[in-house]
Design a protein around this motif. Structure first.
Motif, PDB file in Angstrom:
ATOM      1  N   TRP A  66       6.419  12.181 -14.153  1.00  0.00           N
ATOM      2  CA  TRP A  66       6.525  10.934 -13.712  1.00  0.00           C
ATOM      3  C   TRP A  66       6.973  10.600 -12.245  1.00  0.00           C
ATOM      4  O   TRP A  66       7.849  11.467 -12.022  1.00  0.00           O
ATOM      5  CB  TRP A  66       7.386  10.031 -14.568  1.00  0.00           C
ATOM      6  N   THR A  67       6.656   9.621 -11.666  1.00  0.00           N
ATOM      7  CA  THR A  67       7.132   9.235 -10.354  1.00  0.00           C
ATOM      8  C   THR A  67       6.945   7.513 -10.319  1.00  0.00           C
ATOM      9  O   THR A  67       6.325   6.888 -10.587  1.00  0.00           O
ATOM     10  CB  THR A  67       6.077   9.551  -9.364  1.00  0.00           C
ATOM     11  N   ILE A  68       8.391   7.151 -10.067  1.00  0.00           N
ATOM     12  CA  ILE A  68       8.661   6.028  -9.595  1.00  0.00           C
ATOM     13  C   ILE A  68       9.045   5.479  -8.328  1.00  0.00           C
ATOM     14  O   ILE A  68       9.765   5.973  -7.638  1.00  0.00           O
ATOM     15  CB  ILE A  68       9.966   5.494 -10.436  1.00  0.00           C
ATOM     16  N   ALA A  69       8.048   4.558  -7.658  1.00  0.00           N
ATOM     17  CA  ALA A  69       8.290   4.260  -6.440  1.00  0.00           C
ATOM     18  C   ALA A  69       8.699   2.974  -6.172  1.00  0.00           C
ATOM     19  O   ALA A  69       7.993   2.090  -7.005  1.00  0.00           O
ATOM     20  CB  ALA A  69       7.146   4.494  -5.301  1.00  0.00           C
ATOM     21  N   ILE A  79      11.098   6.679  -3.610  1.00  0.00           N
ATOM     22  CA  ILE A  79      11.077   7.444  -4.948  1.00  0.00           C
ATOM     23  C   ILE A  79      12.430   7.319  -5.209  1.00  0.00           C
ATOM     24  O   ILE A  79      13.470   8.012  -4.760  1.00  0.00           O
ATOM     25  CB  ILE A  79      10.277   8.827  -4.854  1.00  0.00           C
ATOM     26  N   ALA A  80      12.379   6.930  -6.449  1.00  0.00           N
ATOM     27  CA  ALA A  80      13.553   6.837  -7.478  1.00  0.00           C
ATOM     28  C   ALA A  80      13.611   8.333  -8.204  1.00  0.00           C
ATOM     29  O   ALA A  80      12.916   8.345  -9.150  1.00  0.00           O
ATOM     30  CB  ALA A  80      13.550   5.714  -8.553  1.00  0.00           C
ATOM     31  N   ILE A  81      14.219   9.194  -7.192  1.00  0.00           N
ATOM     32  CA  ILE A  81      14.341  10.680  -7.654  1.00  0.00           C
ATOM     33  C   ILE A  81      14.890  11.093  -9.143  1.00  0.00           C
ATOM     34  O   ILE A  81      14.303  11.584  -9.994  1.00  0.00           O
ATOM     35  CB  ILE A  81      14.709  11.397  -6.678  1.00  0.00           C
ATOM     36  N   LEU A 110       9.616  -7.728  -3.719  1.00  0.00           N
ATOM     37  CA  LEU A 110      10.001  -6.497  -4.294  1.00  0.00           C
ATOM     38  C   LEU A 110       8.358  -5.964  -4.905  1.00  0.00           C
ATOM     39  O   LEU A 110       7.701  -6.666  -5.381  1.00  0.00           O
ATOM     40  CB  LEU A 110      11.045  -6.321  -5.379  1.00  0.00           C
ATOM     41  N   ASN A 111       8.196  -4.602  -4.807  1.00  0.00           N
ATOM     42  CA  ASN A 111       7.174  -3.978  -5.416  1.00  0.00           C
ATOM     43  C   ASN A 111       7.492  -2.767  -6.113  1.00  0.00           C
ATOM     44  O   ASN A 111       8.371  -1.893  -5.585  1.00  0.00           O
ATOM     45  CB  ASN A 111       6.080  -4.000  -4.596  1.00  0.00           C
ATOM     46  N   VAL A 112       6.804  -2.118  -7.129  1.00  0.00           N
ATOM     47  CA  VAL A 112       7.091  -1.151  -7.678  1.00  0.00           C
ATOM     48  C   VAL A 112       5.696  -0.517  -8.119  1.00  0.00           C
ATOM     49  O   VAL A 112       4.893  -1.212  -8.434  1.00  0.00           O
ATOM     50  CB  VAL A 112       7.818  -1.381  -9.001  1.00  0.00           C
ATOM     51  N   LEU A 129       1.038  -1.226  -0.016  1.00  0.00           N
ATOM     52  CA  LEU A 129      -0.205   0.076   0.105  1.00  0.00           C
ATOM     53  C   LEU A 129       0.878   1.322  -0.265  1.00  0.00           C
ATOM     54  O   LEU A 129       0.516   2.200  -0.637  1.00  0.00           O
ATOM     55  CB  LEU A 129      -0.895   0.045   1.126  1.00  0.00           C
ATOM     56  N   ILE A 130       2.162   1.152   0.562  1.00  0.00           N
ATOM     57  CA  ILE A 130       2.671   2.603   0.930  1.00  0.00           C
ATOM     58  C   ILE A 130       3.282   2.745  -0.491  1.00  0.00           C
ATOM     59  O   ILE A 130       3.535   4.165  -0.948  1.00  0.00           O
ATOM     60  CB  ILE A 130       3.800   2.378   1.902  1.00  0.00           C
ATOM     61  N   THR A 131       3.876   1.749  -1.252  1.00  0.00           N
ATOM     62  CA  THR A 131       4.362   1.917  -2.597  1.00  0.00           C
ATOM     63  C   THR A 131       3.382   2.504  -3.407  1.00  0.00           C
ATOM     64  O   THR A 131       3.734   3.477  -4.159  1.00  0.00           O
ATOM     65  CB  THR A 131       4.865   0.594  -2.950  1.00  0.00           C
TER      66      THR A 131
END
Length: 264
Positions: A191-194, A204-206, A180-182, A119-121
């Motif tokens: 775009w946002t990648i978590a 977050i992969a900034i 792992l989750n994405v 959920l957090i991801t």
């Protein structure tokens, strides 16, 4: 198992907070699902079930989720199923089983900053804020970076917009904890990648998110996935090694990017 000396159901958030901070080993409890898996002594357990925090509302500008809402309610809510490509509902649908999801609460899952939290991801990939009794309303990303401090999580706010999103996870079996989750989201050119279950809490992969936002090259999605995997740190536990997680991060990020690009 866990031991509780006293069980209290406050009538107000203020009362709940005052009881919580009155002694070091007092604690707020949700559905207590994860407490049952460990061993802990709690002097006074503070239960929030009398405070009307089990709801999901479509408000002006935001979707609001009360802290006592269960993961099953999140999974089946028409509001969430039809928002952000259903990413929030999709993120919780494989957690253990329906009976489990019927007792686990949103507030406990988020406030505890569980590294394995799906959920957090998903929430981190959206424009999410949380409201705490003492600290007030803050971005979820900021909260996850703060040191632990006793407080009561009241509700979650997700900004309503046209974000398209995708949730991807890797498990040994459907109902197991994630290796792992994405979660990836897109709003116009932003775009946002978590990435979560690293096995640390989601982050977050900034650099990768910024690179995508500045110049998206659909023909070279693997490049952005590589950036995400290189900038984040990964650890080893019984479910997988750091090296394996880093390799699978590239796969899941690329898969999520492709799915978001296909969203209409």
């Amino acid at each position: 198992m866990f031991i509780i000396n006293e069980f209290i159901q406050p009538q107000t958030i203020e009362e709940a907070y005052n009881i919580l901070v009155s002694r070091r080993n007092n604690a707020v409890i949700g559905g207590s699902a994860f407490l049952r898996m460990g061993s802990k002594k709690i002097n006074t357990a503070v239960d929030l079930s009398k405070l009307g925090l089990d709801y999901i509302k479509d408000e002006d500008g935001y979707i609001e989720i009360g802290a006592y809402t269960t993961l099953r309610e999140v999974e089946t809510s028409p509001i969430l199923v039809n928002s952000f490509s259903g990413v929030i509902s999709n993120s919780v649908k494989n957690i253990i089983g329906i009976q489990f999801r019927n007792i686990v609460t949103v507030g406990a899952s988020v406030f505890s900053k569980y590294g394995f939290s799906d959920l957090i991801t998903a929430l981190l990939a959206l424009d999410t804020e949380i409201e705490l009794y003492k600290a007030g309303r803050i971005p979820l990303d900021d909260f996850l970076k703060r040191p632990f401090e006793k407080d009561v999580l009241i509700r979650i706010f997700i900004k309503k917009n046209q974000r398209r999103a995708s949730f991807q996870d890797l498990r040994n079996s459907v109902s197991d904890y994630p290796i792992l989750n994405v979660a990836v989201s897109r709003l116009d050119n932003q775009w946002t990648i978590a990435v979560g279950a690293r096995p640390r809490v989601a982050a977050i992969a900034i650099k990768a998110s910024e690179a995508l936002s500045e110049h998206l090259g659909p023909e070279n999605l693997a490049y952005y996935a590589d950036i995400a995997a290189e900038e984040l740190t990964f650890g080893t536990n019984e479910r997988g090694t750091a090296e394996y997680r880093q390799a699978m991060c590239k796969v899941l990020v690329k898969r999520a990017l492709m799915e978001v690009l296909e969203c209409k």
